[in-house]
Design a protein around this motif. Structure first.
Motif, PDB file in Angstrom:
ATOM      1  N   GLN A 217      61.128 -48.866 -90.298  1.00  0.00           N
ATOM      2  CA  GLN A 217      61.540 -47.976 -91.399  1.00  0.00           C
ATOM      3  C   GLN A 217      62.025 -48.805 -92.577  1.00  0.00           C
ATOM      4  O   GLN A 217      62.477 -49.941 -92.404  1.00  0.00           O
ATOM      5  CB  GLN A 217      62.668 -47.044 -90.937  1.00  0.00           C
ATOM      6  CG  GLN A 217      62.186 -45.909 -90.044  1.00  0.00           C
ATOM      7  CD  GLN A 217      61.509 -44.792 -90.834  1.00  0.00           C
ATOM      8  OE1 GLN A 217      62.154 -43.929 -91.396  1.00  0.00           O
ATOM      9  NE2 GLN A 217      60.194 -44.820 -90.889  1.00  0.00           N
ATOM     10  N   LEU A 218      61.955 -48.206 -93.764  1.00  0.00           N
ATOM     11  CA  LEU A 218      62.432 -48.901 -94.959  1.00  0.00           C
ATOM     12  C   LEU A 218      63.946 -49.059 -94.878  1.00  0.00           C
ATOM     13  O   LEU A 218      64.642 -48.157 -94.398  1.00  0.00           O
ATOM     14  CB  LEU A 218      62.061 -48.046 -96.179  1.00  0.00           C
ATOM     15  CG  LEU A 218      62.068 -48.713 -97.535  1.00  0.00           C
ATOM     16  CD1 LEU A 218      61.061 -49.855 -97.605  1.00  0.00           C
ATOM     17  CD2 LEU A 218      61.755 -47.673 -98.625  1.00  0.00           C
ATOM     18  N   LYS A 219      64.432 -50.194 -95.373  1.00  0.00           N
ATOM     19  CA  LYS A 219      65.877 -50.432 -95.362  1.00  0.00           C
ATOM     20  C   LYS A 219      66.557 -49.509 -96.364  1.00  0.00           C
ATOM     21  O   LYS A 219      66.062 -49.316 -97.482  1.00  0.00           O
ATOM     22  CB  LYS A 219      66.134 -51.896 -95.732  1.00  0.00           C
ATOM     23  CG  LYS A 219      67.560 -52.316 -95.638  1.00  0.00           C
ATOM     24  CD  LYS A 219      67.648 -53.811 -95.866  1.00  0.00           C
ATOM     25  CE  LYS A 219      69.091 -54.265 -95.804  1.00  0.00           C
ATOM     26  NZ  LYS A 219      69.138 -55.717 -95.901  1.00  0.00           N
ATOM     27  N   PRO A 278      52.532 -38.008 -99.937  1.00  0.00           N
ATOM     28  CA  PRO A 278      53.016 -38.336 -98.586  1.00  0.00           C
ATOM     29  C   PRO A 278      52.240 -39.483 -97.949  1.00  0.00           C
ATOM     30  O   PRO A 278      51.555 -39.328 -96.942  1.00  0.00           O
ATOM     31  CB  PRO A 278      52.825 -37.024 -97.822  1.00  0.00           C
ATOM     32  CG  PRO A 278      51.758 -36.284 -98.560  1.00  0.00           C
ATOM     33  CD  PRO A 278      51.763 -36.745 -99.984  1.00  0.00           C
ATOM     34  N   LYS A 279      52.385 -40.630 -98.559  1.00  0.00           N
ATOM     35  CA  LYS A 279      51.621 -41.809 -98.134  1.00  0.00           C
ATOM     36  C   LYS A 279      52.118 -42.341 -96.776  1.00  0.00           C
ATOM     37  O   LYS A 279      53.310 -42.589 -96.606  1.00  0.00           O
ATOM     38  CB  LYS A 279      51.788 -42.882 -99.232  1.00  0.00           C
ATOM     39  CG  LYS A 279      51.230 -44.230 -98.883  1.00  0.00           C
ATOM     40  CD  LYS A 279      49.724 -44.252 -98.907  1.00  0.00           C
ATOM     41  CE  LYS A 279      49.190 -45.590 -98.428  1.00  0.00           C
ATOM     42  NZ  LYS A 279      47.784 -45.482 -98.003  1.00  0.00           N
ATOM     43  N   LEU A 280      51.174 -42.506 -95.849  1.00  0.00           N
ATOM     44  CA  LEU A 280      51.509 -43.097 -94.549  1.00  0.00           C
ATOM     45  C   LEU A 280      50.692 -44.370 -94.371  1.00  0.00           C
ATOM     46  O   LEU A 280      49.535 -44.424 -94.793  1.00  0.00           O
ATOM     47  CB  LEU A 280      51.197 -42.115 -93.415  1.00  0.00           C
ATOM     48  CG  LEU A 280      51.952 -40.779 -93.430  1.00  0.00           C
ATOM     49  CD1 LEU A 280      51.481 -39.876 -92.278  1.00  0.00           C
ATOM     50  CD2 LEU A 280      53.456 -40.982 -93.346  1.00  0.00           C
ATOM     51  N   ASN A 295      51.345 -44.045 -87.602  1.00  0.00           N
ATOM     52  CA  ASN A 295      51.265 -43.842 -89.051  1.00  0.00           C
ATOM     53  C   ASN A 295      52.678 -43.610 -89.543  1.00  0.00           C
ATOM     54  O   ASN A 295      53.329 -42.656 -89.119  1.00  0.00           O
ATOM     55  CB  ASN A 295      50.389 -42.638 -89.374  1.00  0.00           C
ATOM     56  CG  ASN A 295      48.955 -42.914 -89.024  1.00  0.00           C
ATOM     57  OD1 ASN A 295      48.402 -43.946 -89.404  1.00  0.00           O
ATOM     58  ND2 ASN A 295      48.355 -42.031 -88.243  1.00  0.00           N
ATOM     59  N   ILE A 296      53.111 -44.509 -90.403  1.00  0.00           N
ATOM     60  CA  ILE A 296      54.527 -44.484 -90.785  1.00  0.00           C
ATOM     61  C   ILE A 296      54.664 -44.472 -92.305  1.00  0.00           C
ATOM     62  O   ILE A 296      53.939 -45.171 -93.020  1.00  0.00           O
ATOM     63  CB  ILE A 296      55.265 -45.690 -90.147  1.00  0.00           C
ATOM     64  CG1 ILE A 296      55.245 -45.520 -88.610  1.00  0.00           C
ATOM     65  CG2 ILE A 296      56.694 -45.817 -90.661  1.00  0.00           C
ATOM     66  CD1 ILE A 296      55.986 -46.562 -87.818  1.00  0.00           C
ATOM     67  N   GLY A 297      55.602 -43.670 -92.786  1.00  0.00           N
ATOM     68  CA  GLY A 297      55.891 -43.605 -94.215  1.00  0.00           C
ATOM     69  C   GLY A 297      57.186 -44.335 -94.516  1.00  0.00           C
ATOM     70  O   GLY A 297      58.029 -44.509 -93.640  1.00  0.00           O
ATOM     71  N   ASN A 410      61.065 -42.774 -86.440  1.00  0.00           N
ATOM     72  CA  ASN A 410      60.102 -43.420 -87.342  1.00  0.00           C
ATOM     73  C   ASN A 410      59.414 -42.421 -88.274  1.00  0.00           C
ATOM     74  O   ASN A 410      58.458 -42.788 -88.972  1.00  0.00           O
ATOM     75  CB  ASN A 410      59.043 -44.173 -86.530  1.00  0.00           C
ATOM     76  CG  ASN A 410      59.626 -45.427 -85.885  1.00  0.00           C
ATOM     77  OD1 ASN A 410      60.432 -46.127 -86.494  1.00  0.00           O
ATOM     78  ND2 ASN A 410      59.250 -45.688 -84.646  1.00  0.00           N
ATOM     79  N   ARG A 411      59.866 -41.199 -88.280  1.00  0.00           N
ATOM     80  CA  ARG A 411      59.229 -40.171 -89.125  1.00  0.00           C
ATOM     81  C   ARG A 411      59.970 -40.083 -90.462  1.00  0.00           C
ATOM     82  O   ARG A 411      61.095 -39.581 -90.534  1.00  0.00           O
ATOM     83  CB  ARG A 411      59.244 -38.785 -88.434  1.00  0.00           C
ATOM     84  CG  ARG A 411      58.591 -38.751 -87.048  1.00  0.00           C
ATOM     85  CD  ARG A 411      57.077 -38.649 -87.128  1.00  0.00           C
ATOM     86  NE  ARG A 411      56.418 -39.865 -87.510  1.00  0.00           N
ATOM     87  CZ  ARG A 411      56.175 -40.900 -86.695  1.00  0.00           C
ATOM     88  NH1 ARG A 411      56.555 -40.907 -85.453  1.00  0.00           N
ATOM     89  NH2 ARG A 411      55.526 -41.959 -87.151  1.00  0.00           N
ATOM     90  N   SER A 412      59.298 -40.527 -91.513  1.00  0.00           N
ATOM     91  CA  SER A 412      59.942 -40.514 -92.828  1.00  0.00           C
ATOM     92  C   SER A 412      60.246 -39.095 -93.292  1.00  0.00           C
ATOM     93  O   SER A 412      61.147 -38.880 -94.102  1.00  0.00           O
ATOM     94  CB  SER A 412      59.046 -41.218 -93.836  1.00  0.00           C
ATOM     95  OG  SER A 412      57.742 -40.692 -93.738  1.00  0.00           O
ATOM     96  N   ALA A 413      59.494 -38.113 -92.789  1.00  0.00           N
ATOM     97  CA  ALA A 413      59.725 -36.730 -93.222  1.00  0.00           C
ATOM     98  C   ALA A 413      61.123 -36.254 -92.854  1.00  0.00           C
ATOM     99  O   ALA A 413      61.725 -35.463 -93.578  1.00  0.00           O
ATOM    100  CB  ALA A 413      58.685 -35.807 -92.582  1.00  0.00           C
ATOM    101  N   VAL A 414      61.635 -36.743 -91.717  1.00  0.00           N
ATOM    102  CA  VAL A 414      62.968 -36.278 -91.293  1.00  0.00           C
ATOM    103  C   VAL A 414      64.016 -36.932 -92.186  1.00  0.00           C
ATOM    104  O   VAL A 414      64.163 -38.151 -92.211  1.00  0.00           O
ATOM    105  CB  VAL A 414      63.247 -36.624 -89.815  1.00  0.00           C
ATOM    106  CG1 VAL A 414      64.633 -36.140 -89.409  1.00  0.00           C
ATOM    107  CG2 VAL A 414      62.187 -36.010 -88.913  1.00  0.00           C
TER     108      VAL A 414
END
Ligand code: GCB
Length: 604
Positions: A217-219, A278-280, A295-297, A410-414
């Motif tokens: 995940q992004l910091k 919503p780029k993954l 697939n991770i955003g 790992n879900r950026s949507a959450v």
């Protein structure tokens, strides 16, 4: 004699209590990306209201002779009083309430059995995975108990390698959905207690030493640093593992430490995930004998004063609450198709956000939201009057919180973890929720924490939010029902709101019921016009709240609830949906759509 009997009972209890069984293993990350076969499909089932297949006639758990043995008479003189093979079948995943009219209101035990063929391979482990079983599951493979699980909405898995046969196998699951005062949720809740194996069942094969979990995940606060770790199932040191994001041209080869874990920090400039884009990215994790693709955003979510910022930009959460109910009143939802229909309706309304109430929804739902560019509030069923002073209840709630975060970290949507809904104030409740919130933050300090609170009414139409939990949450969220349970639609104009905390505010619920197709005076409850007016007046009123940063009206679609009994109107449906249970949009849907169109312009 008495002592040895007690010891025997202790050993038995030990063996039968799921959490102590060695076969129950930590949740394997991204199971769908592992080599697997599905055990979805038709399962035989036996309805067992007296739990006859579990207890003997002295109400002691069977050690022999239970239904888990899947016994078949060997000769005509054999007495076997059940038969899975001669019993009916139902679709798994699926709730039993919608598949057999006799089970519509049933709460109790149902046994399920599935036969399958399997070819064993040396050097591999076989993991039996359940997406969710409501509520209490005991799982047996080839007659042997492999583990148990409580909690109806979180995944769990067992290492069944040493009980699998080369060739024919069977799995039996005892599912019990009786409600309980000390359970999570407790006895009393406003949704249907659908019973059964309600999400996917898979049998995955992984190498003996495999990647059990990873995070990428992004910091927080950064746009180009991607930290993470990869963890093996065993404490194997010096194993080589790699993490790669091909599109960003970054790759690192790492070596596990004594705990079997390797940490990394990638530097890259990803296009940041957002509802507009919503780029993954495909992320590839490699270990000995394994390639796992996800697939991770990458995005940042934070608050500043009374604002919510996504990737540094102020946003408004144009949301709606959703229950995990299949569109067109088909019971518990689980599939990608169900998720797509529900989320498409939300998008048509102008949503960039959904509140997945009141428990973790299926992984399909969260992944689909992520693909469609919809931010997610994810919640555990700490709902209403939980047994705040019961330690086992707390442990259960914390486990569900743990598993929700573990599955979706790992879900950026959450963007928000919610720890509770409408809980009555008391010291034990504050202690319970305070501990939960602290635990959530320890598990994941990159997302926001919230809970649906309640307002306290004061004199002179003043609504004041006072909740000791305010210091634990990042976002103040509360439910309010002006125009429905309290005051009239007209009264909404007089209401004043005070949220004395310097944090963003989300109205996690508001709304009222209407039967789609029922038209008439806007002052008469149950008409579409009443609900439409309620939404108009509520939106005017809520706009005035300082720090208003989002809404999730209650609710996208009418949903089944045994609390809703009015004949010809409710018929066991909570009719607060903006869409009917048969999929038709009500007038209030378009009020929200207009409002969200304006918000989209305002926040461009
Ligand atoms: C609430 C609850 C929700 C109910 C809703 C209602 O406050 O959070 O679960 O369904 O009210 O319709 O009363």
């Amino acid at each position: 004699m008495a002592l040895s009997k007690r010891i025997l009972t202790l050993i038995l209890t030990f063996l039968l209590s799921g959490s102590l069984l060695a076969k129950e293993i930590p949740l394997v990350a991204n199971i769908y990306a592992r080599q697997h076969m599905t055990l979805n499909g038709k399962w035989n089932y036996i309805v067992d209201p007296l739990e006859n297949g579990y207890y003997d006639y002295r109400l002691q758990p069977h050690t022999k002779g239970g239904f888990f043995e899947n016994k078949k008479p060997k000769s005509p003189s054999d007495l076997v009083e059940y038969s899975f093979d001669a019993s009916p079948v139902m679709d798994i995943p699926g709730d039993w309430n919608m598949q057999n009219p006799q089970l519509f209101f049933y709460e109790g035990t149902v046994w399920f059995k599935k036969d399958f063929q399997f070819k064993k391979q040396s050097g591999t482990k076989n993991i039996l995975y359940f997406g969710a079983v409501n509520y209490d599951a005991k799982v047996y493979v080839n007659g042997e108990l492999v583990g148990a699980h409580v909690g109806g909405y979180t995944p769990f898995n067992f290492d069944i390698t040493d009980v699998l046969n080369d060739g024919e196998n069977f799995v039996v699951v005892k599912v019990d959905n009786k409600r309980g005062k000390d359970f999570v949720p407790t006895q009393n809740f406003d949704w249907w207690n659908y019973g059964g194996i309600t999400r996917d069942v898979l049998l995955a094969s992984v190498p003996d030493t495999f990647v059990e979990d990873y995070t990428v995940q992004l910091k927080k606060g950064s746009a180009n640093t991607i930290p993470g770790w990869i963890k093996l199932n065993t404490a194997t040191a010096a194993q080589s593992v790699t993490v790669e994001i091909p599109e960003l041209k970054v790759k690192q080869t790492l070596t596990t430490n004594a705990e079997g874990k390797a940490s990394f920090e990638l530097t890259a400039n990803p296009i940041l995930w957002s509802p507009e884009n919503p780029k993954l990215y495909e992320v590839v994790i490699t270990a000995k004998g394994e390639v796992i693709k996800d697939n991770i955003g990458f995005r940042n979510i934070e608050t500043k004063g009374r604002e919510i910022l996504l990737n540094g930009k102020k946003i408004f959460l144009r949301g709606v609450s959703i229950h995990e109910e299949a569109p067109y009143a088909r019971g518990r939802a689980h599939s990608v198709e169900d998720a797509t229909t529900l989320l498409t309706w939300a998008k048509q309304m102008g949503c960039n956000y959904v509140r997945l109430a009141h428990y973790p929804h299926s992984e399909n739902m969260v992944r689909q939201a992520e693909k469609m560019g919809i931010m997610v509030w994810s919640e555990i069923p700490v709902y209403w009057t939980i047994s705040w002073e019961n330690e086992a209840t707390y442990a259960n709630a914390q486990q569900q919180l743990h598993d929700m975060i573990r599955r979706d970290k790992n879900r950026s949507a959450v963007i928000i973890w919610s720890i509770a809904n409408e809980t009555p104030h008391s010291e034990p409740r504050d202690r319970f929720l305070g501990k939960l919130a602290t635990y959530a933050r320890k598990q994941d300090d990159t997302r926001l924490i919230s809970m649906a609170m309640e307002v306290t009414k004061d004199a002179n139409n003043l609504n004041r939010l006072e909740d000791n939990m305010n210091t634990f949450v990042d976002v103040i969220s509360f439910n309010q029902y002006i125009g429905w349970y309290r005051a009239s639609n007209e009264d909404a104009r007089k209401m004043k709101w005070e949220v004395p905390y310097n944090k963003p505010v989300i109205i996690s619920e508001f709304g009222g019921e209407a039967l789609q197709g029922l038209h008439g005076d806007k002052t008469a409850k149950w008409n579409e016009e009443y609900q439409e007016e309620l939404y108009i007046r509520n939106l005017e009123m809520l706009e005035k709240i300082d720090g208003l940063s989002g809404l999730s009206p209650w609710i996208l679609v009418d949903f089944r609830s045994p609390r809703r009994q009015l004949p010809n109107i409710q018929d066991f449906f909570n009719r607060k949906g903006l869409i009917s249970s048969w999929g038709i949009k009500k007038k209030a849907f378009f009020v929200m759509q207009d409002y969200y169109n304006k918000k989209t312009e305002q926040y461009k």
